[in-house]
Scaffold this motif. Structure first.
Motif, PDB file in Angstrom:
ATOM      1  N   TYR B  31       0.747  -0.952  -0.159  1.00  0.00           N
ATOM      2  CA  TYR B  31       0.511  -0.518   0.471  1.00  0.00           C
ATOM      3  C   TYR B  31       0.870   1.019   0.098  1.00  0.00           C
ATOM      4  CZ  TYR B  31      -3.635   3.167   1.780  1.00  0.00           C
ATOM      5  OH  TYR B  31      -4.592   4.937   1.649  1.00  0.00           O
ATOM      6  N   PHE B  32       1.740   1.469   0.781  1.00  0.00           N
ATOM      7  CA  PHE B  32       2.802   2.574   1.082  1.00  0.00           C
ATOM      8  C   PHE B  32       3.712   2.550  -0.019  1.00  0.00           C
ATOM      9  CE2 PHE B  32       2.130   4.674   4.817  1.00  0.00           C
ATOM     10  CZ  PHE B  32       1.736   3.555   6.272  1.00  0.00           C
ATOM     11  N   GLU B  33       3.866   1.269  -0.936  1.00  0.00           N
ATOM     12  CA  GLU B  33       4.390   1.387  -2.237  1.00  0.00           C
ATOM     13  C   GLU B  33       4.344   2.139  -3.158  1.00  0.00           C
ATOM     14  OE1 GLU B  33       6.523  -1.765  -3.389  1.00  0.00           O
ATOM     15  OE2 GLU B  33       7.985  -1.625  -1.236  1.00  0.00           O
ATOM     16  N   GLU B  34       2.443   2.355  -2.696  1.00  0.00           N
ATOM     17  CA  GLU B  34       1.294   2.350  -3.954  1.00  0.00           C
ATOM     18  C   GLU B  34       1.619   3.888  -3.948  1.00  0.00           C
ATOM     19  OE1 GLU B  34       0.220   1.299  -6.748  1.00  0.00           O
ATOM     20  OE2 GLU B  34       1.022  -1.440  -6.748  1.00  0.00           O
ATOM     21  N   ALA B  35       1.262   4.595  -2.653  1.00  0.00           N
ATOM     22  CA  ALA B  35       0.932   5.614  -2.611  1.00  0.00           C
ATOM     23  C   ALA B  35       2.529   6.277  -2.751  1.00  0.00           C
ATOM     24  CB  ALA B  35       0.290   5.434  -0.867  1.00  0.00           C
ATOM     25  N   ALA B  36       3.197   5.901  -2.122  1.00  0.00           N
ATOM     26  CA  ALA B  36       4.608   6.678  -3.375  1.00  0.00           C
ATOM     27  C   ALA B  36       4.622   6.968  -4.307  1.00  0.00           C
ATOM     28  CB  ALA B  36       6.059   5.650  -2.653  1.00  0.00           C
ATOM     29  N   ALA B  37       4.782   5.555  -5.301  1.00  0.00           N
ATOM     30  CA  ALA B  37       4.768   5.571  -6.655  1.00  0.00           C
ATOM     31  C   ALA B  37       3.702   6.709  -6.452  1.00  0.00           C
ATOM     32  CB  ALA B  37       3.744   4.593  -6.764  1.00  0.00           C
ATOM     33  N   ALA B  38       2.182   6.756  -6.380  1.00  0.00           N
ATOM     34  CA  ALA B  38       1.463   8.200  -6.807  1.00  0.00           C
ATOM     35  C   ALA B  38       2.705   9.242  -6.593  1.00  0.00           C
ATOM     36  CB  ALA B  38       0.179   7.470  -6.087  1.00  0.00           C
ATOM     37  N   ARG B  42       3.816  12.402  -9.924  1.00  0.00           N
ATOM     38  CA  ARG B  42       3.173  13.427  -9.593  1.00  0.00           C
ATOM     39  C   ARG B  42       4.675  14.099  -9.800  1.00  0.00           C
ATOM     40  NH1 ARG B  42      -1.061  14.278  -5.399  1.00  0.00           N
ATOM     41  NH2 ARG B  42      -2.460  12.931  -6.293  1.00  0.00           N
ATOM     42  N   GLY B  43       5.753  13.603  -9.943  1.00  0.00           N
ATOM     43  CA  GLY B  43       7.229  14.215  -9.824  1.00  0.00           C
ATOM     44  C   GLY B  43       7.924  14.742  -8.728  1.00  0.00           C
ATOM     45  N   LEU B  44       7.303  13.731  -8.018  1.00  0.00           N
ATOM     46  CA  LEU B  44       8.480  13.465  -6.448  1.00  0.00           C
ATOM     47  C   LEU B  44       9.450  13.058  -6.775  1.00  0.00           C
ATOM     48  CD1 LEU B  44       6.177  14.502  -3.474  1.00  0.00           C
ATOM     49  CD2 LEU B  44       7.651  16.193  -4.813  1.00  0.00           C
ATOM     50  N   THR B  45      10.616  13.015  -6.014  1.00  0.00           N
ATOM     51  CA  THR B  45      11.266  12.504  -5.801  1.00  0.00           C
ATOM     52  C   THR B  45      11.216  11.230  -5.102  1.00  0.00           C
ATOM     53  OG1 THR B  45      12.923  13.309  -3.820  1.00  0.00           O
ATOM     54  CG2 THR B  45      13.621  14.046  -6.176  1.00  0.00           C
ATOM     55  N   ARG B  51       8.412  10.402   2.030  1.00  0.00           N
ATOM     56  CA  ARG B  51       8.236  10.930   3.307  1.00  0.00           C
ATOM     57  C   ARG B  51       6.372  11.664   2.944  1.00  0.00           C
ATOM     58  NH1 ARG B  51      11.937  14.561   4.103  1.00  0.00           N
ATOM     59  NH2 ARG B  51       9.963  16.495   3.280  1.00  0.00           N
ATOM     60  N   ALA B  52       6.542  11.931   2.062  1.00  0.00           N
ATOM     61  CA  ALA B  52       4.560  11.821   1.486  1.00  0.00           C
ATOM     62  C   ALA B  52       3.682  11.150   1.597  1.00  0.00           C
ATOM     63  CB  ALA B  52       4.938  12.715   0.020  1.00  0.00           C
ATOM     64  N   ALA B  53       4.193  10.315   1.281  1.00  0.00           N
ATOM     65  CA  ALA B  53       3.206   8.495   1.177  1.00  0.00           C
ATOM     66  C   ALA B  53       3.025   8.343   3.403  1.00  0.00           C
ATOM     67  CB  ALA B  53       3.655   7.950   1.095  1.00  0.00           C
ATOM     68  N   ARG B  54       4.207   8.742   3.886  1.00  0.00           N
ATOM     69  CA  ARG B  54       4.267   8.908   5.273  1.00  0.00           C
ATOM     70  C   ARG B  54       3.134   9.899   6.068  1.00  0.00           C
ATOM     71  NH1 ARG B  54       9.161   6.300   6.439  1.00  0.00           N
ATOM     72  NH2 ARG B  54       8.924   5.297   5.012  1.00  0.00           N
ATOM     73  N   LEU B  55       3.495  11.029   5.019  1.00  0.00           N
ATOM     74  CA  LEU B  55       2.747  11.935   6.121  1.00  0.00           C
ATOM     75  C   LEU B  55       1.613  12.003   6.081  1.00  0.00           C
ATOM     76  CD1 LEU B  55       4.634  15.182   5.095  1.00  0.00           C
ATOM     77  CD2 LEU B  55       3.731  14.682   7.131  1.00  0.00           C
ATOM     78  N   GLU B  56       0.721  11.796   4.783  1.00  0.00           N
ATOM     79  CA  GLU B  56      -0.449  11.461   4.634  1.00  0.00           C
ATOM     80  C   GLU B  56      -0.693  10.314   5.565  1.00  0.00           C
ATOM     81  OE1 GLU B  56      -2.620  11.770  -0.226  1.00  0.00           O
ATOM     82  OE2 GLU B  56      -1.231   9.914   0.736  1.00  0.00           O
ATOM     83  N   SER B  57      -0.847   9.094   5.058  1.00  0.00           N
ATOM     84  CA  SER B  57      -1.376   7.654   5.794  1.00  0.00           C
ATOM     85  C   SER B  57      -0.891   7.532   7.541  1.00  0.00           C
ATOM     86  CB  SER B  57      -0.775   6.834   5.505  1.00  0.00           C
ATOM     87  OG  SER B  57      -1.024   7.167   3.858  1.00  0.00           O
ATOM     88  N   GLY B  58      -0.042   8.171   8.257  1.00  0.00           N
ATOM     89  CA  GLY B  58       0.669   7.599   8.991  1.00  0.00           C
ATOM     90  C   GLY B  58       1.382   7.080   9.592  1.00  0.00           C
ATOM     91  N   SER B  59       2.379   6.062  10.001  1.00  0.00           N
ATOM     92  CA  SER B  59       3.820   5.032   9.790  1.00  0.00           C
ATOM     93  C   SER B  59       3.535   4.013   9.573  1.00  0.00           C
ATOM     94  CB  SER B  59       4.125   5.125  11.328  1.00  0.00           C
ATOM     95  OG  SER B  59       3.740   3.996  12.154  1.00  0.00           O
ATOM     96  N   ILE B  60       4.513   3.579   8.957  1.00  0.00           N
ATOM     97  CA  ILE B  60       3.458   2.143   9.091  1.00  0.00           C
ATOM     98  C   ILE B  60       3.411   1.417   9.868  1.00  0.00           C
ATOM     99  CG2 ILE B  60       5.492  -0.458   7.805  1.00  0.00           C
ATOM    100  CD1 ILE B  60       6.200   1.575   5.419  1.00  0.00           C
ATOM    101  N   THR B  61       4.527   1.150  10.534  1.00  0.00           N
ATOM    102  CA  THR B  61       4.138   0.366  11.431  1.00  0.00           C
ATOM    103  C   THR B  61       2.717   0.098  13.165  1.00  0.00           C
ATOM    104  OG1 THR B  61       6.692   1.553  12.282  1.00  0.00           O
ATOM    105  CG2 THR B  61       5.672  -0.599  13.266  1.00  0.00           C
ATOM    106  N   THR B  62       2.434   1.163  12.790  1.00  0.00           N
ATOM    107  CA  THR B  62       1.284   1.728  13.576  1.00  0.00           C
ATOM    108  C   THR B  62       0.108   1.269  12.673  1.00  0.00           C
ATOM    109  OG1 THR B  62       1.603   4.287  14.348  1.00  0.00           O
ATOM    110  CG2 THR B  62      -0.542   3.448  14.797  1.00  0.00           C
ATOM    111  N   VAL B  63       0.501   1.653  11.206  1.00  0.00           N
ATOM    112  CA  VAL B  63      -1.071   0.466  10.693  1.00  0.00           C
ATOM    113  C   VAL B  63      -0.791   0.120  10.579  1.00  0.00           C
ATOM    114  CG1 VAL B  63      -2.073  -0.123   8.168  1.00  0.00           C
ATOM    115  CG2 VAL B  63      -0.966   2.556   8.971  1.00  0.00           C
ATOM    116  N   ARG B  64       0.339  -1.124  10.370  1.00  0.00           N
ATOM    117  CA  ARG B  64       0.868  -3.013  10.302  1.00  0.00           C
ATOM    118  C   ARG B  64       0.456  -3.516  11.970  1.00  0.00           C
ATOM    119  NH1 ARG B  64       6.299  -3.650   9.031  1.00  0.00           N
ATOM    120  NH2 ARG B  64       6.125  -3.364  11.100  1.00  0.00           N
TER     121      ARG B  64
END
Lengths: 111, 874
Positions: B31-38, B42-45, B51-64
């Motif tokens: 999920y996070f990879e896809e989010a980052a890919a998205a 849009r042109g981010l490195t 970082r943007a994905a994490r900011l948007e969705s929270g930490s991977i660990t918490t979600v897991r």
């Protein structure tokens, strides 16, 4: 473990997921993006809630899942609607329509 | 479908926990990879997108973690995790675990044992078909409030013929009798019952058939046990003949083993439906009835009231104020045992309460030790419930262990209880541990756990992290609230123990009174033979009297025998009679209150044998025969009651035992207590065997011996059977009979005392625990005091004084509680007032002593605190 769908947000989330998946099998992020896009950003879906909801719906028998390769050549869990899921979606849609029109009537009457 | 999926998914999840965790992790990662890919699209490195994905969705660990913890199997796993933790905690504190579990085992065990008895005797339905509708009929007098468990023959017959509420009414009576078989006699309980008896109990014989009314006095049913003992088996008994009193009876059927009514009956002789006794004042029968289905006891009673009134109108003298009453059989059977059992149950409850308080106290002490740990857990974000859960689980675990040990303890205790129970405890044979009892245990254990753990758990929940981390009792800063709570518990414990000890004291004092009471006769070295000789007519009776005379002479010649006599109406014995009597030349008689007395038929030499003093006049002698003028001997209270200051010797007396001849009083003897030591000595009228042959064939032969009485059993049996082989015999001793007459009192006293002992033990543990804990807490303070020069004696005194203070509070509270409660046991006391100073002071000093003893060890330890070591130990 079934939680009553009294909570509007949660009830809505389940329905939105079922509706989204009814078009084609989709993985978690795909669902989140589709919901966001179609609602034009009104609904932001939190991955924790989304993935938990997917588990719940799967256990309820409304979704089935399979692992497939994505176009990014990574394995992803794809969810698809089951027959009971379809029925459930129809029920929830009807229910929602009933509530929405009732609320609309109330609001109009007030105005 | 969905429930099935819940179950299988959950099970699969918990079986393959690792695989499931990996799956969840993969999905979240994807999920996070896809989010980052998205975001990249849009042109981010790559870095920014992550970082943007994490900011948007929270930490991977918490979600897991969030996704992973979904599902019922996780809640179960968490529960078991806590349970394991509680188990480990107990293993780490074995002293606490063992003390708490033992305490609860005692408390729960006592309760199970008593409950098993209460359940089997009072609560379980009687083992008869549709037992709820079986009732007994009693006679009640509205003018004096008296109730008799018997009815008269004509009243019973009228009820059977007129009352529509009953499907069947049966009259019966009976007692201990000799039953003659072809070549020997058996001494057993015989019941005369009419043909309706089997209908009332819905009986079906295991062999043969029931008797019908036309076979009255010719047929009998026997118990399976009787058939086996005397004929080999049930089939073999059918058609055999046995003799009871003057009738030859054919055995038509054998009743099943479980049927035991009236208690211990082995032979049921057919009696006519039309009762032989025609008197409405002779209460010769007991009555049982089966309610018609759908009829309530109240409706039956209403109908009985109507008929009682009709009978009163028809027979204004005989049936004056007489009301026939219906009572459920179960209530009638167990009513007498109820107060004793309920008293025991209440006591056992008190013990459990003490045990709970002890465990609460132990847990509290432990939770105070755990304050730091709990504070840290709370500071790290544990919820109230998460902090309380291990405390409650620990309590639950301890009480389940205690409960299991309690069951083991109880299964042994029940056997002891049944063996010790008084012979008249109804349904004693049915007492056992069953599913109800085990269910009760489980419920009790859980309840105990909740009660004992509630306080510690709530306190754990209330721990304020900041506060708890700052304070530390071992530095001499103890919180006042915690101490007073623990002391309150100890005081409560001592209070309950005091109540128990007082109760035990009262009952033991009663027991001591009974044992030391003079019965009015000799009880030691007395062999008692229950003898029943067949006698069918007057000539039979007279021959039996002569035979017994011969037997007495032969027995007296046996070595080791000092005196021999025969008696119908032996104190505490199974035969006896009583009734009204009239006198000539005595005090004037109040016609409404006729004088009554116990009737005894005795051989000459009876008073000498029993050690009853002949105060005036003479004993019966050989000149008193059936043909000579009738004579009687009276007891002192009878003389007082009917003659006052008049000299009774030579005056006339008459009673309705078997003849209405007037008897001349020839002697006055000392009083005896007829039924048990608990009774006051009462009036007795003695008549000679020779003049009352109808009452001379069923009697007790008493032998005063100068050796162990039972050693003479075989010789005596041989001697008696030589004269008449058809006499049914049973041997016992006066001591045993005395003992049996006090069985109920002893049962109560022994049980309550053992409970009080257990209570004392628990209270001791409680005081010891508190003192030991408070000494450990104050080590620092004691160290400083000693460093400043405090003497050891002063330290010891301060510890012991604290214990004494607690004990005194407890004793005062207990005294007040006892004052309120002792009224409940008044009816069980003999010669002891409820406010018996001996019992109260005894209980108080025992408890004070116990408290001081259990405080001494911690106190002594306190005096050996090494000031240097304590002050350095930081």
């Amino acid at each position: 473990m079934e939680q009553p769908n009294t909570d509007v947000i949660q009830g809505t989330l389940d329905m939105l997921i079922l509706q989204t998946v009814s078009l084609e099998p989709m993985h978690g992020f795909g669902i989140a993006r589709r919901v966001e896009q179609i609602s034009r950003g009104v609904f932001k879906v939190n991955p924790g809630s989304l993935l938990t909801a997917l588990q719940r719906l799967e256990r309820a028998g409304w979704l089935d899942s399979d692992w497939y390769q994505t176009e990014n050549s990574r394995r992803a869990k794809f969810y698809r609607l089951t027959r009971t899921g379809k029925k459930q979606l129809e029920m929830e849609r009807a229910d929602w329509a009933r509530r929405a029109s009732a609320i609309a009537r109330l609001l109009n009457a007030e105005g | 479908m969905s429930l099935w999926r819940q179950l299988t998914y959950g099970l699969r999840g918990s079986m393959r926990r690792k695989a499931r965790d990996r799956e969840v992790a993969d999905e979240v990662e994807q999920y996070f990879e896809e989010a980052a890919a998205a975001w990249r699209a849009r042109g981010l490195t790559a870095e920014e997108a992550k970082r943007a994905a994490r900011l948007e969705s929270g930490s991977i660990t918490t979600v897991r973690e969030q996704v992973r913890s979904y599902g019922w199997e996780n809640a179960v796993a968490a529960f078991f995790g806590d349970l394991r933790f509680a188990g480990r905690q107990l293993l780490k504190h074995p002293a606490f675990a063992v003390t708490a579990a033992t305490t609860l085992a005692l408390g729960i065990g006592a309760n199970i044992a008593i409950f098993a008895v209460v359940e089997s005797v009072l609560l379980a339905p009687l083992p008869y078909r549709d037992a709820g509708s079986i009732s007994v009929l009693n006679t009640h007098w509205t003018d004096n409030g008296h109730t008799s468990r018997r009815v008269t023959g004509p009243d019973g017959a009228d009820i059977r013929n007129q009352v529509r509420s009953f499907a069947a009414v049966s009259l019966y009576n009976g007692g201990n009798l000799g039953v003659e078989l072809r070549d020997h006699s058996v001494y057993t309980v015989v019941t005369w019952a009419d043909a309706n008896f089997a209908r009332v109990f819905s009986l079906e014989p295991v062999a043969g058939r029931l008797f019908n009314d036309s076979e009255a006095n010719r047929a009998a049913l026997v118990s399976e046990e009787f058939a086996r003992d005397n004929f080999g088996n049930a089939q073999a008994a059918l058609g055999q003949t046995l003799h009871v009193e003057n009738e030859a009876l054919e055995i038509t059927g054998v009743l099943p083993r479980w049927f035991d009514f009236p208690a211990r009956t082995q032979v049921w002789e057919a009696a006519p439906l039309n009762p032989e006794s025609k008197s409405r004042t002779a209460f010769n029968y007991k009555a049982v009835a089966r309610l018609r289905s759908g009829v309530t006891p109240e409706a039956a009673q209403a109908e009985l009231n109507g008929i009682s009134r009709q009978l009163e109108t028809a027979y204004p003298t005989e049936n004056r104020s007489k009301r026939l009453m219906v009572q459920p059989l179960q209530q009638a059977l167990t009513g007498d045992a109820r107060p004793t059992l309920l008293l025991l149950w209440a006591t056992a409850g008190l013990i459990l309460l003490i045990a709970c308080v002890n465990v609460t106290h132990l847990q509290l002490v432990r939770s105070i030790e755990q304050r730091r740990e709990i504070a840290i857990r709370k500071a790290l974000g544990s919820s109230r419930w998460q902090v309380m859960r291990p405390v409650i689980l620990e309590g639950l675990l301890v009480s389940l262990i205690g409960g299991t040990a309690g069951v083991l303890l109880a299964s042994a205790a029940v056997r002891v209880l049944v063996a010790m129970a008084p012979g008249d405890l109804p349904r004693a044979g049915e007492i056992h541990l069953n599913g109800w009892v085990l269910g009760f245990t489980l419920g009790l254990s859980v309840l105990t756990a909740l009660v004992a753990a509630a306080l510690p758990a709530l306190r754990a929940a209330k721990v304020d992290p900041a506060d708890a981390l700052k304070r530390d009792a071992s530095r001499g800063m103890s919180r006042h609230g915690a101490t007073s709570l623990r002391e309150g518990l100890v005081i409560a414990e001592i209070t309950a123990t005091f109540v128990l000890a007082t109760g035990a004291g009262l009952l033991l004092h009663t027991m001591a009174n009974l044992i030391s009471r003079s019965m009015g006769y000799e009880t030691h070295r007395m062999l008692v033979v229950d003898a029943d000789a067949p006698a069918h007519s007057l000539s039979d009776g007279l021959r039996t009297v002569r035979q017994f005379d011969q037997i007495f002479q032969n027995l007296a010649a046996l070595p080791g025998v000092e005196h021999v006599a025969g008696i119908m109406g032996l104190p505490t014995g199974s035969y006896g009679s009583n009734g009204y009597y009239q006198t000539r030349g005595g005090l004037p008689v109040d016609p409404n209150h006729q004088a009554s007395a116990n009737f005894s038929v005795a051989s000459s030499g009876y008073f000498q044998t029993m050690g009853i003093a002949v105060e005036r006049g003479v004993d019966f002698g050989s000149k008193d025969t059936f043909e000579s003028p009738f004579v009687a001997v009276i007891s002192e209270s009878l003389a007082r009651q009917s003659f006052g200051d008049i000299d009774p010797i030579g005056k006339q007396i008459q009673c309705g035992l078997d003849s209405d001849k007037w008897m001349t009083v020839i002697g006055i003897v000392g009083d005896v207590r007829q039924d048990s030591p608990a009774e006051p000595p009462g009036p007795t009228l003695y008549m000679p065997m020779t003049q009352h042959p109808f009452y001379a064939n069923q009697l007790h032969i008493v032998l005063r011996t100068n050796v162990k009485p039972l050693a003479l059993m075989n010789a005596a049996q041989q001697t008696i059977l030589e004269v008449n082989p058809l006499i049914a015999l049973r041997f016992t001793t006066m001591d045993v009979m005395m003992d049996e007459s006090m069985a109920t009192e002893r049962f109560r006293a022994v049980l309550i005392s053992s409970f009080a002992g257990v209570g004392l033990l628990l209270a001791m543990l409680g005081v010891y625990g508190t003192m030991a804990y408070s000494v450990a807490q104050k080590k620092f303070e004691i160290g400083i005091r000693m460093a400043l020069g405090a003497e050891r004696g002063a330290i010891l005194r301060s510890v012991v004084r604290q214990a004494a203070r607690l004990a005194c509070y407890g004793i005062v509270a207990g005294l007040m509680l006892s004052l309120a409660l002792t009224r409940l046991v008044t009816s069980m006391l003999v010669g002891v007032r409820p406010m018996d100073p001996i019992s109260l002071t005894g209980a108080a000093s025992l408890i004070l002593l116990t408290a001081l003893c259990s405080a001494f060890a911690p106190g002594w330890k306190a005096t050996h605190v090494d000031p240097m070591a304590t002050l350095r130990a930081e």
